[in-house]
Design a protein around this motif. Structure first.
Motif, short mmCIF file in Angstrom:
data_model
loop_
_atom_site.label_atom_id
_atom_site.label_comp_id
_atom_site.label_asym_id
_atom_site.label_seq_id
_atom_site.Cartn_x
_atom_site.Cartn_y
_atom_site.Cartn_z
N LYS B 48 -133.77 -0.12 32.05
CA LYS B 48 -133.11 0.44 33.24
C LYS B 48 -134.10 1.23 34.09
CE LYS B 48 -130.20 2.72 30.61
NZ LYS B 48 -130.69 2.33 29.29
N THR B 49 -134.84 2.14 33.41
CA THR B 49 -135.83 2.93 34.14
C THR B 49 -136.91 2.03 34.74
OG1 THR B 49 -135.45 4.84 32.72
CG2 THR B 49 -137.54 4.78 33.91
N THR B 50 -137.31 1.02 33.99
CA THR B 50 -138.33 0.08 34.48
C THR B 50 -137.87 -0.59 35.76
OG1 THR B 50 -139.00 -0.31 32.20
CG2 THR B 50 -139.74 -1.90 33.84
N PHE B 88 -135.34 11.48 39.22
CA PHE B 88 -135.90 11.04 37.94
C PHE B 88 -135.06 11.49 36.75
CE2 PHE B 88 -139.35 10.78 40.90
CZ PHE B 88 -140.10 9.69 40.48
N GLN B 89 -135.26 10.74 35.66
CA GLN B 89 -134.51 11.01 34.42
C GLN B 89 -134.89 12.38 33.86
OE1 GLN B 89 -135.01 7.76 31.67
NE2 GLN B 89 -133.52 8.55 30.21
N GLU B 90 -136.18 12.72 33.91
CA GLU B 90 -136.59 14.01 33.38
C GLU B 90 -136.73 15.05 34.48
OE1 GLU B 90 -138.38 11.13 33.62
OE2 GLU B 90 -140.38 11.48 32.81
N MET B 164 -131.20 6.63 41.26
CA MET B 164 -130.92 7.80 40.43
C MET B 164 -130.92 7.39 38.97
SD MET B 164 -128.00 9.52 42.88
CE MET B 164 -128.28 11.18 42.38
N ASP B 165 -131.80 8.00 38.20
CA ASP B 165 -131.98 7.63 36.80
C ASP B 165 -131.42 8.70 35.88
OD1 ASP B 165 -132.76 6.40 34.51
OD2 ASP B 165 -134.92 6.50 34.87
N GLU B 166 -130.21 8.47 35.41
CA GLU B 166 -129.52 9.42 34.52
C GLU B 166 -129.72 10.87 34.95
OE1 GLU B 166 -129.82 8.74 30.34
OE2 GLU B 166 -130.88 6.84 30.65
N PRO B 167 -129.36 11.19 36.18
CA PRO B 167 -129.67 12.55 36.66
C PRO B 167 -128.93 13.64 35.89
CG PRO B 167 -128.25 11.42 38.22
CD PRO B 167 -128.67 10.41 37.21
#
Ligand SMILES: Nc1ncnc2c1ncn2[C@@H]1O[C@H](COP(=O)(O)OP(=O)(O)OP(=O)(O)O)[C@@H](O)[C@H]1O
Ligand SMILES: [Mg+2]
Lengths: 273, 281
Positions: B48-50, B88-90, B164-167
């Protein structure tokens, strides 16, 4: 990989505390002031009771009396100022290129490839061992003192700065790229501030080494300065004077570190101190 | 049917780990409409992030292509609306900048002057409920507040699409609920196309027009479920969650996802066992 999301506290406000309760910081500060005072008092007591050999360990009160006399004669101030001048000039000559080269090494692989082996090869040489060479080249004047301090400082600042840039979390570089920051903005808004904590670590180490180097250099290659004061008082066996020299170098070390700490608090407010 | 905002064709990406090549995402075809809220769910490590990083230009695909349509009247000058902005996720807001400077970062990169970019930043700081914190530094904020800054930074940049990556993944349930409501409100106002990755089926149903379920490695599209047909806009999070269709939808997504999560877990175990075995020999 979550990072820094652990803090559950909202804004940290000191004003919320009950007024009569000392903060941890205040308690720690008090203890730090108290411990040298207790040591001095014990020492004074031991000296007056005759438990220690006064030829080697004169009472602190004697040392203070000697210091006052030396201040009045103007000799102490002169020695301190000349050492301070050497440190400030030498430190600056070393630290500024240290930061610049370190940033370049951190940002550009080619610069790193050129500089790193030179640093690795020469870093292990004890810096004071180069003093005779500097005196040979630059003479016994001030220049050799500046050179030896600058040499000692530049390594520590350069290595720490380069490491600081390389250790910037990758995510911040990604953000810069995703938001299309140009090269200059990457440098001023991401790389430099990101490396600042490590740069300051390098500056602090550099300042410690600058003191060490200047005092040793003044032992042999000078006619003034704190190192010279300590060395001559040994030769003439004036122990109180020697203790004044030691005391003053401690104060100098403390003051310069405090100065850098203060600067760090202003420039790196996001780091918890 | 109008031209899609994002058109993805045959997108694939491989990674090599210890000289062993594996496929992170495999042959992804997608059409995302303008103004659509598109959620992606899938087991951990399915790519997913990729996928998002490729669309963000932070990673290069090995094959396939994608196209993000420019908005009307878009000139491609430096200060023009950017193609995408990523959340980003982090944790990703700069610790050395105030909230205001963080939110204005993209605008500064586009060469927009201080007064103007601060005005825009302050508007979005208000929108995410952080008025009064504009001059605060990130270390003075809670985890939830930092994610709000991150979201404000992306929206303030006024991009064509948002990635939006798992915000909200690292946040507690209550904070998450509040931020979901806020996100929906801001999105309703701006109507950007959003690609939103989440692990939470619940979150996907509440937010999405469509939900895409990805298979375990290699990451492929397993199914796309239409939510907007069941829950029209504007939505109220509470009424979505308490409706009868919600449970039915949840079941549909989960039944698709369950096998993939099991597969992913099994292959992770296998890889772990192999690594241990290799370590002993
Ligand atoms: N730079 C990289 N080098 C090698 N492998 C990578 C790299 N980035 C990602 N991968 C691998 O690609 C796969 C997909 O990673 P990705 O981060 O896209 O997963 P994800 O679906 O976002 O997972 P999660 O839900 O846990 O965030 C994983 O197996 C990961 O280990
Ligand atoms: Mg991910």
């Amino acid at each position: 990989m979550t990072f820094g999301t652990l803090s559950t506290t909202d804004l940290v406000k000191d004003g919320d505390r009950e007024p009569w309760r000392l903060t941890t910081r205040q308690i720690e500060l008090g203890l730090s002031i108290l411990s040298p005072i207790v040591l001095l008092a014990a020492w004074e007591f031991a000296a007056r009771a005759g438990w220690i050999d006064l030829r080697f360990f004169p009472a602190p009160s004697q040392v203070f009396v000697e210091a006052a006399a030396m201040i009045r004669s103007g000799q102490l101030i002169e020695d301190v100022l000349i050492s301070l001048q050497r440190i400030v000039i030498g430190f600056t000559i070393g630290a500024v290129p240290g930061v610049v080269i370190g940033l370049a090494m951190g940002l550009f692989g080619k610069v790193r490839a050129i500089i790193q082996p030179l640093v690795d090869a020469t870093f292990p040489i004890p810096k004071i061992a180069i003093l005779p060479l500097f005196i040979l080249i630059l003479g016994l004047g001030e220049e050799s003192k500046y050179a030896i301090i600058a040499t000692a400082v530049i390594y520590l600042v350069l290595l720490n700065t380069a490491a600081g840039v390389r250790n910037i979390d990758r995510i911040y570089l990604d953000v810069g790229r995703n938001y299309r920051a140009g090269k200059w903005m990457m440098f001023t808004d991401v790389a430099l501030p990101g490396a600042l904590p490590m740069i300051f670590a390098g500056l602090k180490l550099g300042m410690g080494v600058a003191l060490l180097v200047i005092v040793s250099a003044e032992f042999v290659g000078a006619r003034s300065g704190i190192g010279y004061l300590i060395w001559t008082s040994w030769q003439t066996f004036q122990v109180e004077q020697m203790y004044v020299g030691l005391m003053v170098s401690a104060v100098l070390g403390f003051a310069t570190t405090a100065l850098i700490d203060a600067l760090e608090r202003v420039l790196v407010p996001w780091k918890r101190h | 049917m109008p031209e899609p905002k994002i058109k993805v064709r045959g997108l694939s990406k491989h990674f090599a780990v210890k000289s062993r090549r594996f496929t992170a995402i495999d042959n992804i075809d997608l059409d995302i409409r303008g103004g659509e809220f598109f959620c992606i769910v899938g087991p951990s490590g399915c790519g997913k992030t990729t996928l998002l990083r490729i669309l963000a230009g932070l990673e290069q695909q090995d094959s396939g292509r994608f196209d993000i349509a420019a908005g009307e009247g878009a000139d491609r000058g430096r200060s023009a609306a950017p193609q995408n902005s990523m959340v980003f996720q982090e944790q990703s807001i700069f610790p050395w900048m105030t909230v205001r400077d963080n939110v204005a970062f993209g605008l500064k990169a586009r060469g927009i002057g201080k007064t103007e970019r601060y005005a825009v930043a302050d508007r979005f700081i208000d929108k995410v409920g952080l008025s009064g914190f504009a001059s605060a530094l990130p270390h003075q904020l809670s985890g939830g507040m930092k994610q709000r800054v991150s979201i404000a930074r992306a929206f303030a940049n006024d991009p064509e699409i948002l990635l939006m990556d798992e915000p909200f993944a690292a946040l507690d349930e209550q904070t998450k609920l509040i931020l979901q409501v806020e996100l929906l409100r801001i999105w309703e106002e701006t109507r950007k196309s959003v690609l939103y990755v989440t692990h939470s089926i619940d979150e996907a149903i509440v937010l999405a027009d469509r939900i895409m379920i990805m298979s375990a490695r290699p990451g492929r599209i397993k199914e796309i479920i239409d939510v907007s047909a069941v829950f029209p806009r504007p939505r109220r999070v509470e009424s979505v969650k308490s409706s009868a269709q919600y449970g039915e939808l949840f079941g549909r997504v989960w039944s698709q996802l369950r096998d993939e999560v099991a597969t992913a877990a099994a292959s992770a175990n296998e890889a772990g066992a192999q690594r241990e075995g290799g370590g002993k020999s």
